[in-house]
Write a protein that holds these residues in place. Structure first.
Motif, PDB file in Angstrom:
ATOM      1  N   VAL A  56       0.838  -1.206   0.000  1.00 46.79           N
ATOM      2  CA  VAL A  56       0.000   0.000   0.000  1.00 46.79           C
ATOM      3  C   VAL A  56       0.873   1.256   0.000  1.00 46.79           C
ATOM      4  O   VAL A  56       0.485   2.291  -0.556  1.00 46.79           O
ATOM      5  CB  VAL A  56      -0.950  -0.007   1.212  1.00 46.79           C
ATOM      6  N   ALA A  57       2.055   1.190   0.615  1.00 50.71           N
ATOM      7  CA  ALA A  57       2.912   2.379   0.745  1.00 50.71           C
ATOM      8  C   ALA A  57       3.297   2.970  -0.606  1.00 50.71           C
ATOM      9  O   ALA A  57       3.045   4.161  -0.859  1.00 50.71           O
ATOM     10  CB  ALA A  57       4.146   2.042   1.581  1.00 50.71           C
ATOM     11  N   LEU A  60       0.281   4.525  -2.226  1.00 49.37           N
ATOM     12  CA  LEU A  60      -0.054   5.858  -1.729  1.00 49.37           C
ATOM     13  C   LEU A  60       0.870   6.909  -2.329  1.00 49.37           C
ATOM     14  O   LEU A  60       0.437   8.028  -2.654  1.00 49.37           O
ATOM     15  CB  LEU A  60       0.048   5.887  -0.202  1.00 49.37           C
ATOM     16  N   SER A  61       2.133   6.559  -2.478  1.00 51.69           N
ATOM     17  CA  SER A  61       3.080   7.482  -3.086  1.00 51.69           C
ATOM     18  C   SER A  61       2.669   7.823  -4.511  1.00 51.69           C
ATOM     19  O   SER A  61       2.670   8.993  -4.924  1.00 51.69           O
ATOM     20  CB  SER A  61       4.487   6.870  -3.078  1.00 51.69           C
ATOM     21  N   VAL A 105       3.207   0.420   9.949  1.00 53.91           N
ATOM     22  CA  VAL A 105       2.797   0.710   8.579  1.00 53.91           C
ATOM     23  C   VAL A 105       2.177   2.102   8.450  1.00 53.91           C
ATOM     24  O   VAL A 105       2.266   2.730   7.382  1.00 53.91           O
ATOM     25  CB  VAL A 105       1.814  -0.355   8.060  1.00 53.91           C
ATOM     26  N   VAL A 106       1.584   2.619   9.505  1.00 47.21           N
ATOM     27  CA  VAL A 106       0.993   3.961   9.433  1.00 47.21           C
ATOM     28  C   VAL A 106       2.088   5.003   9.190  1.00 47.21           C
ATOM     29  O   VAL A 106       1.949   5.895   8.330  1.00 47.21           O
ATOM     30  CB  VAL A 106       0.207   4.287  10.713  1.00 47.21           C
ATOM     31  N   TYR A 109       3.246   4.719   5.650  1.00 46.05           N
ATOM     32  CA  TYR A 109       2.337   5.362   4.713  1.00 46.05           C
ATOM     33  C   TYR A 109       2.564   6.869   4.666  1.00 46.05           C
ATOM     34  O   TYR A 109       2.559   7.476   3.593  1.00 46.05           O
ATOM     35  CB  TYR A 109       0.883   5.073   5.092  1.00 46.05           C
TER      36      TYR A 109
END
Length: 460
Positions: A56-57, A60-61, A105-106, A109
């Motif tokens: 997901v990271a 999001l980028s 993970v937050v 992100y």
């Protein structure tokens, strides 16, 4: 922003900008994009997170980059790139350092949202928007090719380098080293960027002829040089078709000079209206989005997939690094062949070759030779899209609104780049294998090829 007057004695400064951006984009793609594939597995163990959650990271980028792509394009169209690129490279360096300190993970992100903002100002789209204002004719195609040839080695350099750093220092300290390398390379070099004080005759669409990487518009002293060299080439080839293209290029040069005194805002608005009303612009977007699915999935999952097929992590990272070798080859071949063959046909053929690589990887990838062959087949498609999109957009719609039009295409691609690896991770989690993922990548690459063939049949 600092500016340099575009005169015959100062045009050579554009090549210093090309050299600087070739190095900064190589470092940018290596540290900000490709390295994630190497860090994925060790982060998964250290952060106690699933592969899907970590993937997901970068998604999001990419979504962040997509969100800012059009505003960044407008900035570049109006003000040039120096300040934007320096600020973005400083931000990227800070985000790499912050990445090395995340504990969940937050936090990861949040770091990647910052990387997404930075990436929009330092990677290919921004670099191309700078160089297209400095060059015309064959020089423009050569400048773009030069940046992408060097940038094509980003994965070749940074995947093995990141793998070795992780092996010797662990993933956190490896990121610190990458941050230092990235900042030391990019911040000083982005200070080299200048904008020509006089943007000579933004070229307009509608000249006719077949788009090619070398068939951009020409004006001023560049126009005289490029027309002369084109005329000599036409004489040698004695080709009726090429002579027609030369006449179209000469006619376009006259149009460019006539339009040079128009208000830049009017030229931008006219170019945007033309592109948005042309079905070919949207078909270009669909074609490269479809092909990009396979490219983006492989770029994120190839190390993990090759490891799953039985290769050692270091071997997997090294094989993955070969993507850059063929991406460079693809760019050179495309530039050369497109001088004689329609660009869309050349790129479509390469997309089919990429499809063959993803089709065969599940069946022969467990052997080193098979894995290398498939990665090389996929890699040739990595580089082609990078130079084909700028050529098609600039040739059909000119450079007056190039960064905005290119930014919109980039936004579509970034959303795809974010979603495709996530979808691949989810499908892998459900099926326990990457075979289905590779079949989807095969189908979308073929779809991209078909779309480009259709674009080639529509007159510019």
């Amino acid at each position: 922003m600092s500016a340099v007057r575009l005169t015959p004695t100062r045009v050579s400064y554009g090549w210093w900008i090309v050299a600087a951006l070739a190095l900064t984009t190589t470092a940018g793609y290596g540290a900000l994009a490709y390295a994630f594939a190497v860090f994925l597995v060790p982060m998964q163990a250290d952060l106690h997170a699933s592969r899907t959650a970590l993937t997901v990271a970068p998604a999001l980028s990419l979504l962040t980059s997509a969100a800012v792509a059009v505003p960044v394009g407008r900035w570049l169209d109006r003000s040039g790139g120096r300040r934007l690129m320096v600020l973005s490279s400083v931000l990227a360096t800070g985000c790499l350092l912050a990445w090395s300190r995340v504990e969940n993970v937050v936090a990861l992100y949040a770091v990647f949202v910052g990387l997404g903002v930075a990436a929009a100002g330092v990677l290919y789209e921004a670099a191309f928007a700078v160089v297209v204002t400095w060059f015309h004719g064959q020089r423009r195609g050569t400048a773009i090719l030069a940046i992408t040839i060097v940038g094509g080695f980003a994965s070749t350099i940074f995947l093995p380098l990141s793998g070795l750093l992780v092996e010797f220092y662990g993933w956190r300290q490896a990121l610190v080293v990458l941050a230092v390398i990235y900042g030391a390379v990019t911040v000083p070099l982005h200070l080299v960027v200048r904008r020509p004080l006089a943007l000579v005759g933004a070229d307009e669409p509608g000249s006719g002829g077949t788009p090619s990487i070398a068939s951009q518009s020409v004006t001023g002293s560049d126009a005289r040089t490029d027309r002369a060299s084109t005329d000599r080439a036409s004489t040698e080839r004695a080709s009726t078709d090429r002579a027609s293209t030369d006449r179209a290029g000469t006619e376009r040069a006259r149009t460019d000079r006539a339009n040079a005194d128009q208000d830049p805002a009017d030229r931008r608005s006219a170019a945007l209206r033309t592109a948005f009303g042309d079905p070919a612009y949207w078909l270009i977007a669909v074609s490269f989005v479809a092909q990009g699915i396979g490219t983006f999935v492989i770029s994120v999952h190839v190390v993990a997939y090759l490891t799953e097929l039985g290769h050692a992590p270091t071997t997997a990272a090294t094989v993955a690094g070969l993507l850059g070798v063929l991406s460079v080859t693809g760019r050179v071949v495309t530039t050369a062949v497109s001088r004689r063959v329609r660009l869309t046909a050349v790129v479509a053929a390469i997309f089919v070759l990429q499809a063959m690589g993803t089709l065969l990887l599940p069946w022969v990838g467990d052997r080193l030779v098979g894995a290398i062959a498939c990665v090389l087949a996929v890699g040739i498609g990595f580089g082609v899209g990078t130079i084909a999109r700028p050529a098609l957009v600039a040739d059909r719609y000119g450079v007056a609104a190039y960064a905005t039009l290119s930014g919109l295409l980039a936004a579509f691609l970034m959303v795809t780049k974010a979603a495709a690896p996530l979808g691949a991770a989810w499908l892998h989690a459900q099926s326990g294998t990457y075979t289905g993922v590779m079949m989807i990548c095969t189908a979308t690459s073929v779809l991209g090829a078909v779309g480009l063939v259709a674009v080639g049949r529509r007159p510019a």
